[in-house]
Design an enzyme around this catalytic site. Structure first.
Site, PDB file in Angstrom:
ATOM      1  N   LYS A 122       0.822  -1.215   0.000  1.00  0.00           N
ATOM      2  CA  LYS A 122       0.000   0.000   0.000  1.00  0.00           C
ATOM      3  C   LYS A 122       0.852   1.259   0.000  1.00  0.00           C
ATOM      4  CE  LYS A 122      -4.303  -1.813   1.605  1.00  0.00           C
ATOM      5  NZ  LYS A 122      -5.573  -1.460   1.070  1.00  0.00           N
ATOM      6  N   LYS A 205      -4.519  -8.972  -6.267  1.00  0.00           N
ATOM      7  CA  LYS A 205      -5.857  -9.292  -5.757  1.00  0.00           C
ATOM      8  C   LYS A 205      -6.856  -8.197  -6.147  1.00  0.00           C
ATOM      9  CE  LYS A 205      -6.631  -7.516  -1.104  1.00  0.00           C
ATOM     10  NZ  LYS A 205      -7.965  -6.968  -1.358  1.00  0.00           N
ATOM     11  N   LYS A 208     -11.204  -3.051  -3.353  1.00  0.00           N
ATOM     12  CA  LYS A 208     -12.145  -1.956  -3.574  1.00  0.00           C
ATOM     13  C   LYS A 208     -11.428  -0.643  -3.843  1.00  0.00           C
ATOM     14  CE  LYS A 208     -13.760  -2.490   1.086  1.00  0.00           C
ATOM     15  NZ  LYS A 208     -12.572  -2.322   1.953  1.00  0.00           N
TER      16      LYS A 208
HETATM   17  P1  ATP Z   1      -8.837  -1.974   0.348  1.00  0.00           P
HETATM   18  O1  ATP Z   1      -8.436  -1.940  -1.094  1.00  0.00           O
HETATM   19  O2  ATP Z   1      -9.347  -0.655   0.832  1.00  0.00           O
HETATM   20  O3  ATP Z   1      -7.794  -2.579   1.249  1.00  0.00           O
HETATM   21  P2  ATP Z   1     -10.216  -4.512   0.251  1.00  0.00           P
HETATM   22  O4  ATP Z   1     -11.088  -4.836  -0.906  1.00  0.00           O
HETATM   23  O5  ATP Z   1      -8.875  -5.141   0.309  1.00  0.00           O
HETATM   24  O6  ATP Z   1     -10.130  -2.922   0.384  1.00  0.00           O
HETATM   25  P3  ATP Z   1     -10.621  -4.853   3.096  1.00  0.00           P
HETATM   26  O7  ATP Z   1     -11.591  -4.004   3.819  1.00  0.00           O
HETATM   27  O8  ATP Z   1      -9.170  -4.511   3.195  1.00  0.00           O
HETATM   28  O9  ATP Z   1     -11.055  -4.883   1.545  1.00  0.00           O
HETATM   29  O10 ATP Z   1     -10.799  -6.365   3.531  1.00  0.00           O
HETATM   30  C1  ATP Z   1     -12.017  -6.859   4.086  1.00  0.00           C
HETATM   31  C2  ATP Z   1     -12.037  -8.369   4.018  1.00  0.00           C
HETATM   32  O11 ATP Z   1     -12.190  -8.791   2.654  1.00  0.00           O
HETATM   33  C3  ATP Z   1     -10.755  -9.044   4.519  1.00  0.00           C
HETATM   34  O12 ATP Z   1     -11.117 -10.217   5.212  1.00  0.00           O
HETATM   35  C4  ATP Z   1     -10.021  -9.384   3.259  1.00  0.00           C
HETATM   36  O13 ATP Z   1      -9.141 -10.488   3.425  1.00  0.00           O
HETATM   37  C5  ATP Z   1     -11.177  -9.728   2.345  1.00  0.00           C
HETATM   38  N1  ATP Z   1     -10.791  -9.523   0.955  1.00  0.00           N
HETATM   39  C6  ATP Z   1     -10.458  -8.353   0.381  1.00  0.00           C
HETATM   40  N2  ATP Z   1     -10.173  -8.520  -0.905  1.00  0.00           N
HETATM   41  C7  ATP Z   1     -10.309  -9.852  -1.156  1.00  0.00           C
HETATM   42  C8  ATP Z   1     -10.135 -10.667  -2.311  1.00  0.00           C
HETATM   43  N3  ATP Z   1      -9.751 -10.125  -3.472  1.00  0.00           N
HETATM   44  N4  ATP Z   1     -10.380 -11.981  -2.211  1.00  0.00           N
HETATM   45  C9  ATP Z   1     -10.776 -12.537  -1.041  1.00  0.00           C
HETATM   46  N5  ATP Z   1     -10.942 -11.829   0.093  1.00  0.00           N
HETATM   47  C10 ATP Z   1     -10.724 -10.495   0.036  1.00  0.00           C
HETATM   48 MG    MG Z   2      -7.563  -4.607   1.902  1.00  0.00          MG
END
Ligand code: ATP
Ligand code: MG
Length: 342
Positions: A122, A205, A208
């Site tokens: 990040k 991965k 969002k």
């Molecule tokens: P950001 O980009 O802001 O970090 P994010 O999509 O990674 O957002 P988080 O809020 O960081 O979402 O993570 C929330 C939950 O969703 C965590 O348990 C994380 O492991 C899961 N998660 C996030 N992205 C994925 C993915 N691509 N596949 C499976 N699980 C995910």
């Molecule tokens: Mg995340």
């Protein structure tokens, strides 16, 4: 020292997890987190948080943050989390998260933080300019979990290292204060979609906060958008093989199979044998139809719930009261153990 709260001899099985309101929910959040949260509901005590204090580790527009917080809560409920069965709340309503995080900042070592791959990803080449909060994030996450003595944490694969750090912090606290107080928390990372990949780059991965909207499926995308994103998803020219072995070096293809499997509650093996020999012209529309069938009812329910923000706020406030009731004796005892007067 007087001990007002007894130290638990054995830990109650308890689930804690959360999602940051840092943008719209994605298919990765749904399959890697929310769907699995729902699966654990009813099996043991479940606490699911909208982790807004984590969201502000990077800049968030205040109006959008409060909207996104309600929207994650709406996503939880629309996907099947029942506020009477699970505790649903937003993190900033329970001040114990920030209080325990400070204590853990004094337990965790800088060397541990320096090994966190999410921070490196990040911060990128900008490591001097990111917030101190982003660097300390895993310590707040340990506090989120341990404030409730949670024993099980369902997360995606990307959070495995942070849960391991949570165990390290718990172990060092217990060791430093010669007490068996914080449990050894287990990361629960299971099923075919614990790491849903970016649709444009199978080495990254889906997130969002990723740069392009085309690289992710949002839970609230409409049917046409979902179909278009899958149609344009990066793949290779080969048809689907008849075993998973044939997908070994085909990350993008494997990702789409895993998404299909997770959405249909099937194994990737079953999906590959159903579509053996199929080209993308057949598989991608089938995947899009499946995703729409699963996501559209959730999205419609989210829209309905978002029409009544006061009701979402009521649910979050009630969840926070129940969360605080579990956290209060654990936090009070932590203060006593450390020798902080309050
Ligand atoms: P950001 O980009 O802001 O970090 P994010 O999509 O990674 O957002 P988080 O809020 O960081 O979402 O993570 C929330 C939950 O969703 C965590 O348990 C994380 O492991 C899961 N998660 C996030 N992205 C994925 C993915 N691509 N596949 C499976 N699980 C995910
Ligand atoms: Mg995340």
């Amino acid at each position: 020292m007087t001990q007002t709260t007894p130290t638990p001899a054995a830990f109650t099985q308890r689930v804690f997890s959360g999602i940051k309101p840092s943008g719209g929910l994605t298919l990765g959040n749904y399959l890697g987190a929310i769907k699995r949260f729902v699966g654990m509901q009813g099996q043991m005590e479940t606490i699911y948080c909208v982790v807004d204090l984590h969201a502000i580790t990077v800049w968030q527009d205040p109006g959008e943050l409060s909207h996104a917080t309600r929207e994650v809560a709406a996503g939880y409920i629309a996907a099947g989390l029942d506020p009477t069965q699970s505790i649903l709340f937003n993190q900033s309503r329970v001040s114990g998260h920030a209080e325990l995080a400070w204590i853990f900042n004094c337990v965790a070592r800088v060397g541990w933080m320096n090994r966190m791959t999410q921070f490196k990803d990040k911060a990128g080449s900008n490591a001097e300019k990111v917030s101190l909060g982003l660097y300390a994030y895993p310590s707040l996450m340990a506090a989120d979990i341990l404030l409730y003595h949670a024993t099980h944490v369902p997360v995606g694969e990307d959070q495995k290292q942070h849960v391991e750090l949570t165990r390290d912090i718990a172990a060092k606290f217990n060791h430093d204060f010669k007490i068996d107080f914080f449990p050894e928390t287990e990361a629960v990372i299971d099923g075919p979609a614990t790491r849903v990949m970016n649709l444009r780059d199978g080495t990254k991965k889906m997130s969002k906060s990723g740069d392009s909207d085309m690289e992710r499926i949002n839970m609230r995308d409409d049917a046409d958008t979902i179909a278009k994103k899958f149609r344009k998803a990066k793949t290779d020219p080969e048809p689907l093989p008849d075993t998973l072995d044939g997908l070994k070096d085909r990350a993008e293809a494997r990702n789409l199979i895993d998404i299909y499997a997770a959405l249909s509650d099937a194994t990737p093996e079953a999906v590959i044998s159903e579509y053996a020999g199929a080209g993308w012209g057949r598989f991608k529309p089938a995947l899009a139809d499946l995703a729409v069938a699963k996501l559209a009812p959730i999205s419609e329910e989210m829209t309905r719930l978002m029409d009544d923000p006061a009701e979402i706020d009521r649910i979050l406030a009630d969840g926070a009261d129940r969360a605080r009731a579990i956290a209060a004796p654990i936090l009070a005892r932590t203060y006593e153990i450390v020798g902080l007067l309050r």
